[in-house]
Design an enzyme around this catalytic site. Structure first.
Site, PDB file in Angstrom:
ATOM      1  N   SER A 129       0.904  -1.159  -0.060  1.00  0.00           N
ATOM      2  CA  SER A 129      -0.121   0.081   0.118  1.00  0.00           C
ATOM      3  C   SER A 129       0.921   1.421  -0.111  1.00  0.00           C
ATOM      4  O   SER A 129       2.080   1.054   0.296  1.00  0.00           O
ATOM      5  CB  SER A 129      -0.770   0.140   1.234  1.00  0.00           C
ATOM      6  OG  SER A 129      -1.418   1.368   1.550  1.00  0.00           O
ATOM      7  N   TYR A 150      -1.734  -1.176  10.534  1.00  0.00           N
ATOM      8  CA  TYR A 150      -1.950  -1.149   8.905  1.00  0.00           C
ATOM      9  C   TYR A 150      -0.616  -0.843   8.404  1.00  0.00           C
ATOM     10  O   TYR A 150       0.225  -1.297   7.440  1.00  0.00           O
ATOM     11  CB  TYR A 150      -3.165  -0.325   8.513  1.00  0.00           C
ATOM     12  CG  TYR A 150      -3.326  -0.556   6.880  1.00  0.00           C
ATOM     13  CD1 TYR A 150      -3.881  -1.784   6.556  1.00  0.00           C
ATOM     14  CD2 TYR A 150      -2.782   0.263   6.104  1.00  0.00           C
ATOM     15  CE1 TYR A 150      -4.277  -2.010   5.451  1.00  0.00           C
ATOM     16  CE2 TYR A 150      -3.186   0.105   4.648  1.00  0.00           C
ATOM     17  CZ  TYR A 150      -3.808  -1.169   4.276  1.00  0.00           C
ATOM     18  OH  TYR A 150      -4.214  -1.253   3.027  1.00  0.00           O
TER      19      TYR A 150
END
Ligand code: NAD
Length: 266
Positions: A142, A155
Site C-alpha cells: 500500500s 496497518y
C-alpha cells in the site's frame, strides 16, 4: 499481456482488488485459483469468470492458518498442475485509533493477516515455483507501506513489513527465475476505503470520501481495474527483469505528500 496456459493464484480474490485481478487474469487467458476466507465471495468471482467462458476454481481458506495455506497450494497443484502467478493480496484495515490507544487484539489481527498471511503465502508458494523453475509474485502492500497514515499504526507497520518481505524474497529467488514485486495502491474504491470513511465520520462518510479524493492530484480514488492492470503487467513477460520493486498506483497522492488543498487544480 497473454496469460494463455498460465495459472494464477489470487488471495483475497472474493472481493475488491482481488476479484478484479482474478477476472483480469482470466480475461487474458489464465486459469485462476480464487482463494478467500469469504467462500461465497470467492465462488461469486468464479461465477463471473465462468460466465465469460474462463476457467476458475474457488478455495475457502484463511491465509493466517498454515494448514489452509498448504491446502490452497495443494488445491492449485492438484487442479491446474502449477502456479505461474501468485497475487498475495488478502488484507484487512483494522481500526483507526492513535498508537497510544490502539487495541492489542486488533493489532495482532492486522499483523496476522497482512504480514503473517503474506509470509505464509511466500513460504508455501515459492517452493512450487522453485520446483517449476520460474514464476512471478505480486504482494499487495500500500502507499501505507511507504508513508504513514496517523491512526493506522498496525496497518502502516504491516504494509511496511510487506515491502520488507518482498525485497527479501526477491533477492532470494531471482536466480531461480522467480520475480517478487509489491504493488502499492493509494485509496481504491472498494469496501475497505468506504469502511475507513465510515470509521472517521459515521454520520457523513461521503464528506470524508470527497475530502480524501480532493487530496489526490488525479481527483479520484483508483479503480480496482487500475490495480489489476499493474499486477498483470508485473506478472507478465513485459516485466521480465523487474523484481524487488514497489509500484505505486495512487493518482499522484504520495508524490505530492497527500496535501489536502491543491491550489493548482481548479
Ligand atoms: P476488500 O475488503 O474488498 O477485499 C479483501 C479480501 O481479503 C476480502 O475478500 C476478504 O474476505 C479477504 N480476506 C481478509 N482476510 C482474509 C484472511 N485471513 N484469509 C483469506 N482472505 C481474507 O479490500 P481490498 O481493497 O480489495 O483489499 C485488497 C488488498 O489491497 C488488501 O491487502 C488491502 O490492504 C490492499 N489495499 C487496499 C486499498 C484500498 O484503498 N482499498 C489501498 C491500499 C492497499
Amino acid at each position: 499481456m497473454d496469460f494463455t496456459g498460465k495459472v494464477a493464484l489470487v488471495t483475497g480474490g472474493g472481493n475488491g482488488i482481488g476479484r478484479a485481478t482474478s477476472v483480469a487474469f482470466a480475461r487474458q487467458g489464465a486459469k485462476v485459483m480464487v482463494v478467500d476466507r469469504d467462500g461465497d465471495g470467492a465462488q461469486a468471482t468464479v461465477g463471473i469468470i465462468r460466465q465469460n467462458n474462463g476457467d476458475a476454481v474457488a478455495v475457502t481458506a484463511d491465509v493466517t492458518k498454515v494448514a489452509d495455506v498448504k491446502a490452497y497450494v495443494k488445491a492449485a497443484i492438484e487442479t491446474y498442475g502449477r502456479i505461474d502467478c501468485f497475487f498475495n493480496n488478502a488484507g484487512i484495515e483494522g481500526k483507526l485509533a492513535p498508537t497510544t490507544e490502539y487495541d492489542e487484539a486488533v493489532f495482532d489481527a492486522v499483523i496476522g493477516v497482512n504480514v503473517k498471511g503474506v509470509f505464509l503465502g511466500l513460504r508455501h508458494v515459492l517452493p512450487e515455483m522453485i520446483r517449476q523453475g520460474g514464476g512471478a509474485v505480486v504482494n499487495t502492500a500500500s502507499v501505507a507501506g511507504l508513508v504513514a497514515t496517523p491512526g493506522m499504526s498496525a496497518y502502516v507497520a504491516s504494509k511496511h513489513a510487506v515491502i520488507g518481505l518482498t525485497k527479501t524474497a526477491a533477492g532470494e529467488v531471482a536466480h531461480q527465475g522467480i520475480r517478487v514485486n509489491a504493488v502499492c495502491p493509494g485509496p481504491v474504491d472498494t469496501r475497505m476505503i468506504h469502511a475507513l470513511e465510515e470509521q472517521i465520520s459515521p454520520a457523513d462518510p461521503a464528506a470524508v470520501g470527497a475530502r480524501y479524493q480532493a487530496a489526490i492530484p488525479s481527483g479520484r480514488y483508483t479503480t480496482v481495474d487500475e490495480i489489476a492492470n499493474m499486477v498483470l503487467f508485473l506478472c507478465s513477460d513485459l516485466a521480465s527483469n523487474t523484481t524487488g520493486g514497489q509500484f505505486v498506483v495512487d493518482g499522484g497522492r504520495t508524490a505530492t505528500g497527500g496535501a489536502v488543498t491543491n491550489p493548482v487544480r481548479q
